[in-house]
Design a protein around this motif. Structure first.
Motif, short mmCIF file in Angstrom:
data_model
loop_
_atom_site.label_atom_id
_atom_site.label_comp_id
_atom_site.label_asym_id
_atom_site.label_seq_id
_atom_site.Cartn_x
_atom_site.Cartn_y
_atom_site.Cartn_z
N PRO A 65 -2.23 2.69 3.89
CA PRO A 65 -1.96 1.37 4.49
C PRO A 65 -2.91 1.01 5.62
O PRO A 65 -3.17 -0.17 5.85
CB PRO A 65 -0.51 1.50 4.98
CG PRO A 65 -0.26 2.96 5.11
CD PRO A 65 -1.11 3.62 4.07
N ARG A 114 -5.89 -0.49 4.20
CA ARG A 114 -5.58 -1.86 3.77
C ARG A 114 -5.63 -2.82 4.95
O ARG A 114 -6.15 -3.93 4.82
CB ARG A 114 -4.19 -1.89 3.11
CG ARG A 114 -3.81 -3.24 2.54
CD ARG A 114 -4.78 -3.67 1.48
NE ARG A 114 -4.44 -4.98 0.92
CZ ARG A 114 -5.33 -5.86 0.52
NH1 ARG A 114 -6.62 -5.61 0.62
NH2 ARG A 114 -4.95 -7.01 0.01
N ALA A 133 0.84 -1.21 0.00
CA ALA A 133 0.00 0.00 0.00
C ALA A 133 0.87 1.25 0.00
O ALA A 133 0.58 2.22 -0.72
CB ALA A 133 -0.93 -0.01 1.21
N LEU A 146 -1.11 4.16 -1.60
CA LEU A 146 -2.45 3.95 -1.05
C LEU A 146 -2.38 4.08 0.47
O LEU A 146 -1.30 4.13 1.05
CB LEU A 146 -2.98 2.58 -1.46
CG LEU A 146 -3.09 2.33 -2.96
CD1 LEU A 146 -3.51 0.89 -3.23
CD2 LEU A 146 -4.09 3.30 -3.60
#
Length: 378
Positions: free
Chosen positions: A227, A230, A220, A225
């Motif tokens: 994390p 995630r 991620a 992205l």
């Protein structure tokens, strides 16, 4: 399924184990160092799925017992990790065939890897909790009637012993005293069980789950992205709180790291502080003035995880510091932890908190919302 644990898997495994450790289980960095050294000197470790385990196998769990705060300065040796295993094999009069993690949190996910590498034994892709808990008897094998004793224990000075008791609570009581006298942390092994018993009582695929969590956080970050999002997805949980650590009260007493951490809200929304109460692991997350405040969000046995705000790196209870920007995630535990017998052993009442057990989604055991937060479907 059988697979190999090599040095390249250790970082992800340790990171994921720190997530599942809910703040406890010991410093994952130290455990990773031990595992890497053992693999470098003795070769990769064979991980075995529970379905490949023979019924007549002799499985024992391996772990560190004590206060995680102490282990940062009192480093174990590889010899102290394998001494209890050898002692138990001699005591039982038959060779140990497989090792397992007592818990999958923090250092106790990687210490068994080091032991398996040195001894040349396979390690089960399983553990006794699916998370971390502070006391020795707090494992699913206890609920299956599996005895923790004989329990082998050893320290870095060369002291080695085997303890035989009448039940698992007495193992905890006596071994905890020994651990305190031996410097507040010792290496232990116990819960000798057959392959059939292991399949019934252990949590499956724990090591692969850790690697998936750890690599998910790393990917991620690489992919730009979030994390933490995630982690929430992989755990099937929800994000509870975003804030800054403004106070930590922590002490090492009776072989545990006990205390509270106060987090001040950051951003729009509820401006109440979040209080985390912990005993090695996070036990209670509540909004207001503490665990006696007006809104308990989540309690043990479900998971309460503190992650660094931007990187998603898990933060242990001994690693909490003033000024850290963090996000708190709640996630479900193994369903077996919500049975009446399990809640009597690991629920908030056992630790002295006069609140009902509250699941990660804000519901009680009866499914009634207690926080006003919509339930989350895992």
């Amino acid at each position: 399924m059988t697979w190999s644990i090599g040095p390249d898997a250790i970082d992800d495994l340790a990171r994921g184990a720190a997530v599942l450790g809910t703040g406890g289980g010991g410093d994952p960095y130290i455990g990773a160092l031990l595992a890497r050294r053992a693999i470098a000197e003795h070769g990769e470790v064979t991980a075995v799925g529970l379905d490949e385990l023979p019924d007549d196998a002799l499985v024992i769990t391996v772990a560190m017992m004590g206060a995680p705060t102490v282990m940062v300065e009192k480093l174990p040796t590889l010899e102290s990790i394998i001494d209890p295993v050898r002692a138990i094999g001699a005591y039982l009069g038959r060779p140990v065939t497989h090792l397992a993690c007592a818990e999958i949190g923090g250092v106790n996910s990687t210490i068994p890897i080091a032991a398996a590498a040195v001894l040349g034994l396979p390690l089960l892709d399983a553990d006794g909790m699916g998370r971390a808990f502070p006391e020795l008897q707090m494992v699913l094998p206890t609920l299956s009637g599996i005895s923790a004793s004989p329990l082998g224990f050893a320290d870095e000075k060369g002291n080695v012993g085997v303890l035989q008791t009448i039940d698992n609570s007495w193992v905890e009581r006596i071994a905890r005293v020994a651990a305190v006298e031996m410097g507040c942390s010792v290496m232990i092994c116990g819960f000798a069980m057959s392959g059939a018993q292991a399949r019934e009582s252990l949590v499956r695929d724990s090591l692969r789950r850790c690697i998936g969590l750890g690599s998910g956080i790393a990917r991620a970050r690489t992919d730009k992205l979030d994390p933490v999002t995630r982690v929430v997805e992989l755990l099937g949980g929800r994000e509870l709180f975003t804030g800054k650590v403004v106070d930590v009260q922590r002490a090492t007493t009776a072989g545990f790291a006990r205390g509270t951490a106060t987090l001040q809200a950051v951003g729009a929304g509820d401006d109440r502080d979040l209080t985390l109460a912990f005993q090695n692991e996070h036990l209670i997350a509540s909004l207001g003035d503490g665990v006696s405040g007006d809104e308990v969000l989540v309690t043990t046995p479900d998971l309460i995880v503190v992650l660094e705000h931007d990187t998603g790196e898990p933060i242990t209870t001994e690693g909490l510091r003033y000024g850290q920007r963090v996000r708190v995630v709640a996630a479900p535990s193994d369903p077996r932890w919500h049975s009446p017998a399990a809640l009597a052993m690991v629920g908030p009442g056992y630790f002295g908190y006069d609140v009902p057990a509250r699941r990660f989604d804000g519901t009680t055991a009866e499914g009634v919302s207690v926080t006003g937060v919509p339930a989350v479907t895992a």
